[in-house]
Design a protein around this motif. Structure first.
Motif, short mmCIF file in Angstrom:
data_model
loop_
_atom_site.label_atom_id
_atom_site.label_comp_id
_atom_site.label_asym_id
_atom_site.label_seq_id
_atom_site.Cartn_x
_atom_site.Cartn_y
_atom_site.Cartn_z
N GLN A 1 -0.57 -72.07 42.00
CA GLN A 1 0.93 -72.05 43.50
C GLN A 1 1.69 -73.44 41.82
N VAL A 2 0.74 -74.79 41.99
CA VAL A 2 1.72 -76.23 41.74
C VAL A 2 2.12 -75.47 40.23
N GLU A 3 1.67 -74.70 39.52
CA GLU A 3 1.98 -74.81 37.57
C GLU A 3 2.68 -73.14 37.57
N MET A 4 3.59 -73.12 38.75
CA MET A 4 4.20 -72.17 39.52
C MET A 4 5.78 -72.92 39.12
N PHE A 5 5.77 -74.21 40.30
CA PHE A 5 6.43 -75.57 40.49
C PHE A 5 6.74 -75.17 39.34
N LEU A 6 6.15 -75.63 38.13
CA LEU A 6 6.17 -76.57 37.14
C LEU A 6 7.15 -75.92 36.06
N LEU A 7 6.86 -73.96 36.12
CA LEU A 7 7.34 -73.48 35.09
C LEU A 7 8.76 -73.26 35.63
N GLY A 8 8.62 -73.03 36.99
CA GLY A 8 10.29 -72.95 37.80
C GLY A 8 11.48 -74.11 37.04
N TYR A 9 11.05 -75.36 37.55
CA TYR A 9 11.43 -76.94 37.40
C TYR A 9 11.88 -76.75 36.12
N LEU A 10 10.92 -75.91 34.32
CA LEU A 10 11.35 -76.16 32.94
C LEU A 10 12.17 -75.43 32.79
N LEU A 11 12.29 -74.29 33.23
CA LEU A 11 13.29 -72.98 32.98
C LEU A 11 13.85 -72.90 33.91
N GLU A 12 14.76 -74.20 34.29
CA GLU A 12 15.14 -74.37 35.61
C GLU A 12 15.66 -72.61 35.76
N VAL A 13 15.06 -72.29 36.42
CA VAL A 13 14.97 -71.33 37.55
C VAL A 13 14.33 -71.32 39.04
N LYS A 14 15.02 -70.44 39.90
CA LYS A 14 14.41 -70.22 41.19
C LYS A 14 13.64 -69.00 41.25
N ILE A 15 12.12 -69.34 41.70
CA ILE A 15 10.98 -67.85 41.46
C ILE A 15 11.40 -68.15 43.07
N ARG A 16 11.83 -66.79 43.57
CA ARG A 16 11.23 -66.68 44.69
C ARG A 16 10.85 -65.35 44.81
N VAL A 17 9.23 -65.55 45.16
CA VAL A 17 8.09 -64.91 45.09
C VAL A 17 8.20 -63.90 46.79
N TYR A 18 7.57 -62.86 47.15
CA TYR A 18 7.22 -61.64 47.84
C TYR A 18 6.07 -61.58 47.48
N ARG A 19 5.37 -62.87 48.37
CA ARG A 19 3.70 -62.48 49.02
C ARG A 19 3.38 -61.21 49.95
N LEU A 20 3.27 -60.35 49.49
CA LEU A 20 2.05 -58.88 50.60
C LEU A 20 1.76 -59.64 51.30
N HIS A 21 0.63 -59.41 50.87
CA HIS A 21 -1.05 -59.96 51.83
C HIS A 21 -0.08 -61.17 52.66
N ARG A 22 0.68 -62.09 52.43
CA ARG A 22 0.86 -62.84 52.97
C ARG A 22 2.19 -62.42 54.32
N PHE A 23 2.23 -61.14 54.48
CA PHE A 23 3.43 -60.39 55.50
C PHE A 23 3.09 -61.12 56.91
N ASN A 24 4.05 -60.61 57.43
CA ASN A 24 3.85 -61.60 58.58
C ASN A 24 3.30 -63.25 58.91
N THR A 25 3.65 -63.93 58.28
CA THR A 25 3.64 -65.01 57.92
C THR A 25 4.61 -65.71 57.53
N GLU A 26 4.17 -67.33 57.55
CA GLU A 26 5.85 -67.75 57.03
C GLU A 26 5.40 -68.53 55.77
N GLU A 27 4.35 -67.59 54.74
CA GLU A 27 4.42 -68.20 53.78
C GLU A 27 4.57 -66.70 52.83
N PHE A 28 5.51 -65.91 53.44
CA PHE A 28 5.07 -64.27 53.22
C PHE A 28 6.66 -64.64 51.97
N GLN A 29 7.45 -65.27 51.60
CA GLN A 29 8.98 -65.38 50.95
C GLN A 29 8.32 -66.87 50.65
#
Length: 370
Positions: free
Chosen positions: A311-339
């Motif tokens: 996940q920390v490398e995902m932060f780095l990836l979005g920062y370098l490419l200057e895009v906001k990467i929105r991820v829907y984490r289905l296994h975290r459905f009904n929690t704050e980490e779903f999106q």
């Protein structure tokens, strides 16, 4: 009287003698005939035996020939079957399997096919897919090839298909010179230990291979982002993401850019220059990536081979490419980490792309229809 009687008796004797002679002659004829029949039968049997021997030899030769033909045909059939299978697999790899990003499919239909049954996990994920469909306007899904390049593939495909241009920092410097700068200007000779995904290549040729990867990324990104027609751009993306060799070069280029930025941030922190973004502090705080070399050896080298991005490398990836990467984490459905967003701090002008994951390992591309 007596004479007449004697003549009669003599005549009778002569008749008896004649009958006896004829009887003997007939008997002799029968004996001769029997011998002739026996001789003919014997001759016939011998002839038949000789004919059978000849026929038997011919039959055995014919059977041997047929067995040889059968064996040859079987071997030929086996060879042709293997050849056909190899050719079919080759065509499948070229025409079907090598499409690493598939066409759109109905989201709920995909959910129903993939998560059948009444298990707790299946019910949970079906509910998550229903939530995406009804409340997030995600109607379709593009499946992404499941390997350890999966997240890089899903991110780059969307950047290219949306025609997103180079990030600002890439427009200000020539990315083709980054390998040379890292090796010669900053003295990072250890990049010879860089691994190219499943190829696991290390050695003095790493510099040349990295430069080719950077060239592939720069040329294809510039060409596709400069194409304004959406349909034409889509065809270019499909062609690019059907070429495994080019694909892997793109991902290795992104990996190297991540390494390069970590090296620069590490030098800033060490020399107490201008403060580096917080995500670099998080990344370098890990025991397995406390410096650029350990980051490369323990994390980057495994990407594409045995591991994927944390996940920390995902932060780095979005920062370098200057895009906001929105991820829907289905296994975290009904929690704050779903999106979640990578990075969580982003600029308003950055483009947004979306990913969908069921396990934080393999990612697909959700397609939003409003």
């Amino acid at each position: 009287m007596q004479r007449r009687h004697d003549r009669t008796a003599s005549k009778n004797r002569d008749q008896f003698t004649e009958q006896e002679k004829r009887s003997r002659i007939n008997h002799s004829k029968r004996i001769v005939g029997r011998h002739e029949v026996q001789s003919w039968t014997r001759a016939t049997k011998q002839s038949l035996c000789l004919m059978w021997q000849k026929v038997k030899i011919q039959l055995m030769q014919s059977m041997s020939f047929l067995v040889a033909v059968f064996w040859y045909c079987r071997r030929l059939y086996s060879f042709l079957a293997q050849l056909l299978k190899r050719w079919s697999n080759y065509l499948q790899r070229k025409l079907i399997k090598n499409h690493s990003v598939l066409a759109e499919v109905d989201l709920l239909g995909y959910s129903a096919r993939e998560w059948k049954g009444d298990t707790k996990q299946a019910k949970h994920l079906r509910e998550a897919y229903n939530e995406l469909f009804w409340n997030y306007h995600i109607k379709y899904l593009r499946q992404v090839k499941k390997d350890n390049y999966c997240v890089l593939r899903a991110v780059l495909f969307q950047i290219f298909s949306q025609g997103i241009p180079f990030p600002s920092w890439m427009r200000e410097r020539d990315i083709l010179k980054l390998p040379e700068k890292l090796l010669y200007s900053q003295g990072c000779n250890w990049i010879q230990q860089y691994s190219f995904g499943p190829e696991r290549y290390t050695g003095p040729n790493a510099f040349g291979k990295l430069r080719k990867c950077m060239e592939t990324l720069k040329i294809n990104w510039a060409e596709i982002s400069g194409t304004k027609d959406h349909e034409e751009r889509g065809n270019m993306c499909n062609a690019l993401f059907s070429d495994e060799s080019k694909e892997h070069k793109l991902y290795e280029a992104i990996k190297f850019i991540m390494l390069y930025e970590v090296v620069e941030a590490y030098e800033q922190i060490k020399n107490r220059e201008e403060p580096a973004p917080h995500l670099f502090s998080l990344l370098l705080a890990r025991d397995t990536s406390s410096d650029p070399l350990s980051f490369m050896m323990n994390h980057l080298n495994s990407i594409g081979d045995s591991g994927c991005l944390d996940q920390v490398e995902m932060f780095l990836l979005g920062y370098l490419l200057e895009v906001k990467i929105r991820v829907y984490r289905l296994h975290r459905f009904n929690t704050e980490e779903f999106q979640v967003n990578y990075p969580d701090e982003y600029r308003r002008e950055w483009n947004e792309i979306s990913l969908l994951t069921e396990d934080d390992r393999y990612y697909h591309i959700p397609v939003i229809r409003t």
